[in-house]
Design a protein around this motif. Structure first.
Motif, PDB file in Angstrom:
ATOM      1  N   HIS A 162     -17.077   4.106 -41.013  1.00 37.51           N
ATOM      2  CA  HIS A 162     -16.413   3.120 -40.219  1.00 37.51           C
ATOM      3  C   HIS A 162     -17.466   2.193 -39.755  1.00 37.51           C
ATOM      4  CE1 HIS A 162     -16.848   5.965 -36.945  1.00 37.51           C
ATOM      5  NE2 HIS A 162     -17.134   4.933 -36.210  1.00 37.51           N
ATOM      6  N   VAL A 163     -17.268   0.869 -39.214  1.00 35.49           N
ATOM      7  CA  VAL A 163     -18.367  -0.135 -38.799  1.00 35.49           C
ATOM      8  C   VAL A 163     -17.571  -0.817 -37.995  1.00 35.49           C
ATOM      9  CG1 VAL A 163     -18.175  -1.586 -40.810  1.00 35.49           C
ATOM     10  CG2 VAL A 163     -20.343  -1.560 -39.080  1.00 35.49           C
ATOM     11  N   GLN A 164     -18.040  -1.388 -36.831  1.00 36.58           N
ATOM     12  CA  GLN A 164     -17.432  -2.432 -35.751  1.00 36.58           C
ATOM     13  C   GLN A 164     -18.307  -3.563 -36.188  1.00 36.58           C
ATOM     14  OE1 GLN A 164     -15.448   0.231 -32.477  1.00 36.58           O
ATOM     15  NE2 GLN A 164     -17.221  -0.666 -31.953  1.00 36.58           N
ATOM     16  N   LEU A 165     -17.620  -4.654 -36.236  1.00 36.29           N
ATOM     17  CA  LEU A 165     -18.120  -5.849 -36.368  1.00 36.29           C
ATOM     18  C   LEU A 165     -17.786  -6.612 -35.166  1.00 36.29           C
ATOM     19  CD1 LEU A 165     -17.054  -7.085 -39.947  1.00 36.29           C
ATOM     20  CD2 LEU A 165     -19.263  -5.723 -39.321  1.00 36.29           C
ATOM     21  N   VAL A 166     -19.027  -7.329 -34.376  1.00 35.13           N
ATOM     22  CA  VAL A 166     -18.954  -7.794 -33.104  1.00 35.13           C
ATOM     23  C   VAL A 166     -19.481  -9.334 -33.225  1.00 35.13           C
ATOM     24  CG1 VAL A 166     -19.616  -7.770 -30.665  1.00 35.13           C
ATOM     25  CG2 VAL A 166     -19.201  -5.502 -32.158  1.00 35.13           C
ATOM     26  N   THR A 167     -18.640 -10.227 -32.866  1.00 34.73           N
ATOM     27  CA  THR A 167     -19.375 -11.680 -32.701  1.00 34.73           C
ATOM     28  C   THR A 167     -20.131 -12.032 -31.295  1.00 34.73           C
ATOM     29  OG1 THR A 167     -17.682 -12.531 -31.903  1.00 34.73           O
ATOM     30  CG2 THR A 167     -17.895 -12.700 -34.177  1.00 34.73           C
ATOM     31  N   ARG A 168     -19.554 -11.400 -30.388  1.00 34.51           N
ATOM     32  CA  ARG A 168     -20.307 -11.421 -28.709  1.00 34.51           C
ATOM     33  C   ARG A 168     -19.250 -10.799 -28.015  1.00 34.51           C
ATOM     34  NH1 ARG A 168     -22.527 -10.597 -25.121  1.00 34.51           N
ATOM     35  NH2 ARG A 168     -23.242 -12.045 -23.556  1.00 34.51           N
ATOM     36  N   ASP A 169     -19.661  -9.641 -27.261  1.00 33.00           N
ATOM     37  CA  ASP A 169     -18.983  -9.111 -26.642  1.00 33.00           C
ATOM     38  C   ASP A 169     -18.004  -9.695 -25.447  1.00 33.00           C
ATOM     39  OD1 ASP A 169     -18.172  -7.252 -24.020  1.00 33.00           O
ATOM     40  OD2 ASP A 169     -18.887  -5.746 -25.457  1.00 33.00           O
ATOM     41  N   LEU A 170     -16.954  -9.556 -25.590  1.00 32.62           N
ATOM     42  CA  LEU A 170     -16.102 -10.614 -24.620  1.00 32.62           C
ATOM     43  C   LEU A 170     -16.422 -10.551 -23.027  1.00 32.62           C
ATOM     44  CD1 LEU A 170     -13.629 -12.412 -24.753  1.00 32.62           C
ATOM     45  CD2 LEU A 170     -12.264 -10.571 -24.324  1.00 32.62           C
ATOM     46  N   THR A 171     -16.789  -9.339 -22.313  1.00 29.89           N
ATOM     47  CA  THR A 171     -16.961  -9.120 -20.989  1.00 29.89           C
ATOM     48  C   THR A 171     -18.188  -8.909 -20.677  1.00 29.89           C
ATOM     49  OG1 THR A 171     -16.011  -7.065 -20.807  1.00 29.89           O
ATOM     50  CG2 THR A 171     -14.498  -8.876 -20.592  1.00 29.89           C
ATOM     51  N   ALA A 172     -19.140  -8.113 -21.405  1.00 29.92           N
ATOM     52  CA  ALA A 172     -20.282  -7.425 -20.957  1.00 29.92           C
ATOM     53  C   ALA A 172     -21.434  -8.552 -21.180  1.00 29.92           C
ATOM     54  CB  ALA A 172     -20.622  -6.211 -22.002  1.00 29.92           C
ATOM     55  N   PRO A 173     -22.470  -8.644 -20.451  1.00 30.08           N
ATOM     56  CA  PRO A 173     -23.548  -9.317 -20.676  1.00 30.08           C
ATOM     57  C   PRO A 173     -24.278  -9.481 -21.882  1.00 30.08           C
ATOM     58  CG  PRO A 173     -24.087  -7.586 -18.879  1.00 30.08           C
ATOM     59  CD  PRO A 173     -22.836  -7.543 -19.466  1.00 30.08           C
TER      60      PRO A 173
ATOM     61  N   ASP B  25     -24.704  -7.708 -26.084  1.00 27.35           N
ATOM     62  CA  ASP B  25     -24.074  -6.762 -27.049  1.00 27.35           C
ATOM     63  C   ASP B  25     -24.782  -5.315 -27.316  1.00 27.35           C
ATOM     64  OD1 ASP B  25     -22.143  -8.887 -27.760  1.00 27.35           O
ATOM     65  OD2 ASP B  25     -23.535  -9.753 -28.994  1.00 27.35           O
ATOM     66  N   SER B  26     -23.875  -4.262 -27.687  1.00 28.22           N
ATOM     67  CA  SER B  26     -24.511  -2.929 -27.628  1.00 28.22           C
ATOM     68  C   SER B  26     -24.574  -2.600 -29.222  1.00 28.22           C
ATOM     69  CB  SER B  26     -23.300  -1.994 -26.983  1.00 28.22           C
ATOM     70  OG  SER B  26     -22.164  -2.181 -27.715  1.00 28.22           O
ATOM     71  N   ALA B  27     -25.374  -1.814 -29.332  1.00 22.89           N
ATOM     72  CA  ALA B  27     -26.051  -1.323 -30.765  1.00 22.89           C
ATOM     73  C   ALA B  27     -24.871  -0.515 -31.162  1.00 22.89           C
ATOM     74  CB  ALA B  27     -27.175  -0.660 -30.839  1.00 22.89           C
ATOM     75  N   MET B  28     -24.068   0.288 -30.419  1.00 21.84           N
ATOM     76  CA  MET B  28     -23.255   1.311 -30.581  1.00 21.84           C
ATOM     77  C   MET B  28     -22.169   1.819 -29.757  1.00 21.84           C
ATOM     78  SD  MET B  28     -25.338   5.183 -30.598  1.00 21.84           S
ATOM     79  CE  MET B  28     -26.811   4.315 -31.263  1.00 21.84           C
ATOM     80  N   SER B  29     -21.243   2.065 -29.871  1.00 24.26           N
ATOM     81  CA  SER B  29     -20.138   2.659 -29.101  1.00 24.26           C
ATOM     82  C   SER B  29     -19.940   4.052 -29.235  1.00 24.26           C
ATOM     83  CB  SER B  29     -18.985   1.771 -29.466  1.00 24.26           C
ATOM     84  OG  SER B  29     -19.074   0.382 -29.088  1.00 24.26           O
ATOM     85  N   VAL B  30     -19.925   4.693 -28.084  1.00 25.06           N
ATOM     86  CA  VAL B  30     -19.819   6.397 -28.061  1.00 25.06           C
ATOM     87  C   VAL B  30     -18.523   6.319 -27.478  1.00 25.06           C
ATOM     88  CG1 VAL B  30     -21.011   8.357 -27.288  1.00 25.06           C
ATOM     89  CG2 VAL B  30     -22.350   6.342 -27.970  1.00 25.06           C
ATOM     90  N   HIS B  31     -17.754   6.980 -28.193  1.00 24.60           N
ATOM     91  CA  HIS B  31     -16.391   7.276 -27.660  1.00 24.60           C
ATOM     92  C   HIS B  31     -16.394   8.718 -27.096  1.00 24.60           C
ATOM     93  CE1 HIS B  31     -14.699   3.984 -30.177  1.00 24.60           C
ATOM     94  NE2 HIS B  31     -15.778   4.240 -31.118  1.00 24.60           N
ATOM     95  N   ALA B  32     -16.322   8.590 -25.526  1.00 24.64           N
ATOM     96  CA  ALA B  32     -16.305   9.842 -24.733  1.00 24.64           C
ATOM     97  C   ALA B  32     -15.128  10.416 -24.463  1.00 24.64           C
ATOM     98  CB  ALA B  32     -17.081   9.256 -23.559  1.00 24.64           C
ATOM     99  N   ASP B  33     -15.304  11.819 -24.101  1.00 27.82           N
ATOM    100  CA  ASP B  33     -14.095  12.588 -23.727  1.00 27.82           C
ATOM    101  C   ASP B  33     -13.741  12.141 -22.157  1.00 27.82           C
ATOM    102  OD1 ASP B  33     -16.385  13.826 -22.596  1.00 27.82           O
ATOM    103  OD2 ASP B  33     -15.513  15.861 -23.000  1.00 27.82           O
TER     104      ASP B  33
END
Length: 117
Positions: free
Chosen positions: A49-60, A62-70
């Protein structure tokens, strides 16, 4: 922290314009979600999978990756304890995730995220 999944975030100008390449050429047929500014495309069989991002809605930034944490809150406390730069504080977003942004010592910006169960 235990990483359950890591998603690469690719910056694009327009998700709809990029869709053909990622869905048709790469075969990532399933659009898991599309919030207009971020969308995830996945191959059901392999899980690629891949995530496409135009511009993060709330963060200052853009991140390079998203780590899904427990446990995002425990991860946040641990990042603070280690003295890592917190770029965006732990926040519960309107679209149903709890997340924060942390900068790795090499400069890579990570979105540490936990989805509502």
């Amino acid at each position: 922290m235990r990483a359950k999944k890591i998603s690469t975030n690719v910056t694009v100008d327009d998700i709809n314009s990029a869709r053909e390449f990622y869905q048709d050429f790469l075969g990532l047929q399933t659009e898991e979600f599309n919030l207009g500014w971020v969308a995830r495309f996945t191959d059901v069989e392999s899980g690629a999978h891949v995530q496409l991002v135009t511009r993060d809605l709330t963060a200052p930034e853009d991140s390079a990756m998203s780590v899904h944490a427990d446990d995002v809150d425990a991860a946040y406390r641990e990042a603070q304890r280690r003295g890592y730069e917190i770029v965006y504080p732990v926040t519960t977003e309107d679209w149903g995730v709890r997340r924060f942004f942390v900068r790795a010592p090499d400069g890579t910006l990570l979105n540490i995220v936990q989805h509502r169960e």
